[in-house]
Write a protein that holds these residues in place. Sequence first.
Motif, PDB file in Angstrom:
ATOM      1  N   MET A 145      -6.546 -13.065 -55.527  1.00  0.00           N
ATOM      2  CA  MET A 145      -5.987 -11.735 -55.269  1.00  0.00           C
ATOM      3  C   MET A 145      -4.720 -11.879 -54.423  1.00  0.00           C
ATOM      4  O   MET A 145      -4.523 -12.890 -53.763  1.00  0.00           O
ATOM      5  CB  MET A 145      -7.001 -10.871 -54.517  1.00  0.00           C
ATOM      6  N   VAL A 146      -3.904 -10.859 -54.447  1.00  0.00           N
ATOM      7  CA  VAL A 146      -2.812 -10.783 -53.475  1.00  0.00           C
ATOM      8  C   VAL A 146      -3.411 -10.164 -52.219  1.00  0.00           C
ATOM      9  O   VAL A 146      -3.991  -9.073 -52.265  1.00  0.00           O
ATOM     10  CB  VAL A 146      -1.629  -9.959 -54.010  1.00  0.00           C
ATOM     11  N   SER A 147      -3.289 -10.859 -51.123  1.00  0.00           N
ATOM     12  CA  SER A 147      -3.939 -10.432 -49.887  1.00  0.00           C
ATOM     13  C   SER A 147      -3.271  -9.192 -49.308  1.00  0.00           C
ATOM     14  O   SER A 147      -2.061  -8.990 -49.456  1.00  0.00           O
ATOM     15  CB  SER A 147      -3.866 -11.570 -48.863  1.00  0.00           C
ATOM     16  N   SER A 148      -4.064  -8.390 -48.626  1.00  0.00           N
ATOM     17  CA  SER A 148      -3.457  -7.279 -47.886  1.00  0.00           C
ATOM     18  C   SER A 148      -2.888  -7.780 -46.556  1.00  0.00           C
ATOM     19  O   SER A 148      -2.183  -7.054 -45.859  1.00  0.00           O
ATOM     20  CB  SER A 148      -4.480  -6.162 -47.649  1.00  0.00           C
ATOM     21  N   TRP A 149      -3.202  -9.024 -46.209  1.00  0.00           N
ATOM     22  CA  TRP A 149      -2.621  -9.637 -45.013  1.00  0.00           C
ATOM     23  C   TRP A 149      -1.313 -10.298 -45.384  1.00  0.00           C
ATOM     24  O   TRP A 149      -1.242 -11.021 -46.367  1.00  0.00           O
ATOM     25  CB  TRP A 149      -3.561 -10.689 -44.431  1.00  0.00           C
ATOM     26  N   ARG A 150      -0.270 -10.097 -44.581  1.00  0.00           N
ATOM     27  CA  ARG A 150       0.994 -10.792 -44.792  1.00  0.00           C
ATOM     28  C   ARG A 150       0.958 -12.149 -44.100  1.00  0.00           C
ATOM     29  O   ARG A 150       0.301 -12.299 -43.068  1.00  0.00           O
ATOM     30  CB  ARG A 150       2.154  -9.996 -44.176  1.00  0.00           C
ATOM     31  N   ARG A 151       1.697 -13.085 -44.627  1.00  0.00           N
ATOM     32  CA  ARG A 151       1.963 -14.329 -43.909  1.00  0.00           C
ATOM     33  C   ARG A 151       2.825 -13.949 -42.700  1.00  0.00           C
ATOM     34  O   ARG A 151       3.652 -13.028 -42.782  1.00  0.00           O
ATOM     35  CB  ARG A 151       2.705 -15.268 -44.854  1.00  0.00           C
ATOM     36  N   MET A 152       2.614 -14.649 -41.585  1.00  0.00           N
ATOM     37  CA  MET A 152       3.325 -14.243 -40.361  1.00  0.00           C
ATOM     38  C   MET A 152       4.842 -14.292 -40.537  1.00  0.00           C
ATOM     39  O   MET A 152       5.364 -15.164 -41.201  1.00  0.00           O
ATOM     40  CB  MET A 152       2.906 -15.099 -39.162  1.00  0.00           C
ATOM     41  N   ALA A 153       5.512 -13.338 -39.906  1.00  0.00           N
ATOM     42  CA  ALA A 153       6.970 -13.264 -39.987  1.00  0.00           C
ATOM     43  C   ALA A 153       7.583 -14.446 -39.246  1.00  0.00           C
ATOM     44  O   ALA A 153       6.983 -14.977 -38.320  1.00  0.00           O
ATOM     45  CB  ALA A 153       7.446 -11.948 -39.373  1.00  0.00           C
ATOM     46  N   PRO A 154       8.783 -14.863 -39.652  1.00  0.00           N
ATOM     47  CA  PRO A 154       9.370 -16.071 -39.068  1.00  0.00           C
ATOM     48  C   PRO A 154       9.599 -15.986 -37.561  1.00  0.00           C
ATOM     49  O   PRO A 154       9.622 -17.007 -36.884  1.00  0.00           O
ATOM     50  CB  PRO A 154      10.705 -16.236 -39.810  1.00  0.00           C
ATOM     51  N   ASP A 155       9.783 -14.786 -37.027  1.00  0.00           N
ATOM     52  CA  ASP A 155      10.012 -14.692 -35.577  1.00  0.00           C
ATOM     53  C   ASP A 155       8.732 -14.334 -34.818  1.00  0.00           C
ATOM     54  O   ASP A 155       8.770 -13.802 -33.713  1.00  0.00           O
ATOM     55  CB  ASP A 155      11.131 -13.682 -35.275  1.00  0.00           C
ATOM     56  N   THR A 156       7.580 -14.623 -35.429  1.00  0.00           N
ATOM     57  CA  THR A 156       6.310 -14.422 -34.723  1.00  0.00           C
ATOM     58  C   THR A 156       5.677 -15.795 -34.471  1.00  0.00           C
ATOM     59  O   THR A 156       5.808 -16.358 -33.401  1.00  0.00           O
ATOM     60  CB  THR A 156       5.358 -13.503 -35.513  1.00  0.00           C
ATOM     61  N   HIS A 157       5.069 -16.369 -35.482  1.00  0.00           N
ATOM     62  CA  HIS A 157       4.574 -17.737 -35.386  1.00  0.00           C
ATOM     63  C   HIS A 157       5.532 -18.646 -36.140  1.00  0.00           C
ATOM     64  O   HIS A 157       6.213 -18.195 -37.054  1.00  0.00           O
ATOM     65  CB  HIS A 157       3.206 -17.863 -36.059  1.00  0.00           C
ATOM     66  N   ALA A 158       5.525 -19.927 -35.777  1.00  0.00           N
ATOM     67  CA  ALA A 158       6.356 -20.900 -36.485  1.00  0.00           C
ATOM     68  C   ALA A 158       5.576 -21.402 -37.693  1.00  0.00           C
ATOM     69  O   ALA A 158       4.692 -22.248 -37.565  1.00  0.00           O
ATOM     70  CB  ALA A 158       6.721 -22.047 -35.553  1.00  0.00           C
ATOM     71  N   GLY A 159       5.909 -20.851 -38.864  1.00  0.00           N
ATOM     72  CA  GLY A 159       5.148 -21.162 -40.073  1.00  0.00           C
ATOM     73  C   GLY A 159       5.252 -22.606 -40.524  1.00  0.00           C
ATOM     74  O   GLY A 159       4.381 -23.105 -41.229  1.00  0.00           O
ATOM     75  N   LEU A 160       6.322 -23.281 -40.136  1.00  0.00           N
ATOM     76  CA  LEU A 160       6.471 -24.678 -40.553  1.00  0.00           C
ATOM     77  C   LEU A 160       5.573 -25.619 -39.768  1.00  0.00           C
ATOM     78  O   LEU A 160       5.442 -26.779 -40.125  1.00  0.00           O
ATOM     79  CB  LEU A 160       7.930 -25.143 -40.386  1.00  0.00           C
ATOM     80  N   THR A 161       4.976 -25.125 -38.683  1.00  0.00           N
ATOM     81  CA  THR A 161       4.045 -25.991 -37.949  1.00  0.00           C
ATOM     82  C   THR A 161       2.660 -25.828 -38.555  1.00  0.00           C
ATOM     83  O   THR A 161       2.285 -24.743 -38.997  1.00  0.00           O
ATOM     84  CB  THR A 161       3.911 -25.591 -36.465  1.00  0.00           C
ATOM     85  N   LYS A 162       1.921 -26.909 -38.531  1.00  0.00           N
ATOM     86  CA  LYS A 162       0.509 -26.804 -38.914  1.00  0.00           C
ATOM     87  C   LYS A 162      -0.267 -26.645 -37.609  1.00  0.00           C
ATOM     88  O   LYS A 162      -1.004 -27.530 -37.169  1.00  0.00           O
ATOM     89  CB  LYS A 162       0.095 -28.052 -39.692  1.00  0.00           C
ATOM     90  N   ALA A 163      -0.010 -25.503 -36.956  1.00  0.00           N
ATOM     91  CA  ALA A 163      -0.605 -25.229 -35.647  1.00  0.00           C
ATOM     92  C   ALA A 163      -1.947 -24.542 -35.833  1.00  0.00           C
ATOM     93  O   ALA A 163      -2.083 -23.658 -36.692  1.00  0.00           O
ATOM     94  CB  ALA A 163       0.326 -24.331 -34.836  1.00  0.00           C
ATOM     95  N   GLY A 164      -2.916 -24.930 -35.017  1.00  0.00           N
ATOM     96  CA  GLY A 164      -4.239 -24.322 -35.101  1.00  0.00           C
ATOM     97  C   GLY A 164      -4.161 -22.807 -35.094  1.00  0.00           C
ATOM     98  O   GLY A 164      -4.781 -22.127 -35.915  1.00  0.00           O
ATOM     99  N   GLY A 165      -3.363 -22.244 -34.185  1.00  0.00           N
ATOM    100  CA  GLY A 165      -3.255 -20.795 -34.046  1.00  0.00           C
ATOM    101  C   GLY A 165      -2.784 -20.091 -35.306  1.00  0.00           C
ATOM    102  O   GLY A 165      -3.153 -18.936 -35.561  1.00  0.00           O
ATOM    103  N   ASN A 166      -1.979 -20.777 -36.126  1.00  0.00           N
ATOM    104  CA  ASN A 166      -1.498 -20.151 -37.377  1.00  0.00           C
ATOM    105  C   ASN A 166      -2.647 -19.849 -38.333  1.00  0.00           C
ATOM    106  O   ASN A 166      -2.527 -18.978 -39.196  1.00  0.00           O
ATOM    107  CB  ASN A 166      -0.527 -21.084 -38.115  1.00  0.00           C
ATOM    108  N   TYR A 167      -3.716 -20.603 -38.181  1.00  0.00           N
ATOM    109  CA  TYR A 167      -4.798 -20.487 -39.157  1.00  0.00           C
ATOM    110  C   TYR A 167      -5.726 -19.307 -38.900  1.00  0.00           C
ATOM    111  O   TYR A 167      -6.637 -19.045 -39.693  1.00  0.00           O
ATOM    112  CB  TYR A 167      -5.524 -21.835 -39.292  1.00  0.00           C
ATOM    113  N   VAL A 168      -5.470 -18.567 -37.838  1.00  0.00           N
ATOM    114  CA  VAL A 168      -6.158 -17.286 -37.668  1.00  0.00           C
ATOM    115  C   VAL A 168      -5.741 -16.371 -38.819  1.00  0.00           C
ATOM    116  O   VAL A 168      -6.558 -15.688 -39.438  1.00  0.00           O
ATOM    117  CB  VAL A 168      -5.817 -16.661 -36.298  1.00  0.00           C
ATOM    118  N   ASN A 169      -4.462 -16.409 -39.142  1.00  0.00           N
ATOM    119  CA  ASN A 169      -3.935 -15.629 -40.273  1.00  0.00           C
ATOM    120  C   ASN A 169      -4.600 -16.064 -41.581  1.00  0.00           C
ATOM    121  O   ASN A 169      -5.081 -15.235 -42.366  1.00  0.00           O
ATOM    122  CB  ASN A 169      -2.403 -15.812 -40.322  1.00  0.00           C
TER     123      ASN A 169
END
Length: 307
Positions: free
Chosen positions: A142-166
């Motif tokens: 499905m297309v999620s109702s959640w957006r991937r985080m915006a570039p000026d919120t979390h750093a999407g290029l990092t594989k940071a633990g915190g990103n995976y809450v999204n």
Amino acid sequence: MAIPKAEWIWHNGQFVKWDEANVHITTHALHYGSSVFEGLRAYESKNGTAILGLEPHVRRLFDSCRILRMDLPYSPEEVSAAIVETVRRNGLKSCYIRPLAYKGSGTIALDARNSPTEFAIIAFDFGRYLGEEGIENGVDVMVSSWRRMAPDTHAGLTKAGGNYVNSGYVTMEAADMGFMEGITLDINGHVSEGSGENVFVVYRGVIYTPPVGASILLGVNRGYVISLAREMGYEVREETFPREMLYIADEIFFSGTAVEVTPVRSVDRIQIGSGGRGPITKRIQDQFFGIIRGDLPDTHGWMTIVK
Ligand SMILES: Cc1ncc(COP(=O)(O)O)c(C=O)c1O
């Protein structure tokens, strides 16, 4: 998906027994997501057990650490050697490998730089992530109702633990709605990626995948798929595209360490192409798995043999 125990975990420079690789409750990363990790696979190939993409995964780990300003007290060469040794010492023929750097105990403050950077490598048996069926027949997403985080919120290029809450929101929603996976849109409404994999669309013979500016993680396997497809003579475009491109695609597939190369057969219950694995997806899979199994020569040097 319970983790099957292996015998040894590499933790802060030494091997400890699986059950003894523990952290203190004040570990900074537990509170604030201040960790970065990688996910690799080792495969049982004709040439013996071999790790796919060791060098680019280790490089990305160090890139993630740089962005989070974590000083990993090891060199890339030491980390690579420790990854190989963790697989070898556990006697694993094929496995998933999880290097994890995290901010340990030291401060309750958000600025983690006064906490030590700790590091562990876990390796364990791991099968198909979206099922054997999925690799051959495709998965429903499905297309999620959640957006991937915006570039000026979390750093999407990092594989940071915190990103995976999204990513967790995306997978929970997909599971609750009866889908195998969710695809996120970026902040501008363009297609971004799956919760843990990159996405490719085949449309009129051209292969499209979202660019680095679409809040994606730069997948190691994304790079491999682009190389293989171009070598096979396909035009591959890294450019933004809207959600409806998914509905009119001739083929869609995911790439990632966990999903490998997995076809998508429907999006939001709309059938993609003929509703199964498409011919271009199959050709890419054949090359990809051929190299991994050792049936095709590893001309790119993607595989590291575990002696
Ligand atoms: C959010 C996200 N995107 C893409 C990928 C695919 O990356 P790779 O091919 O390096 O496994 C992953 C998995 O690591 C991921 O977690």
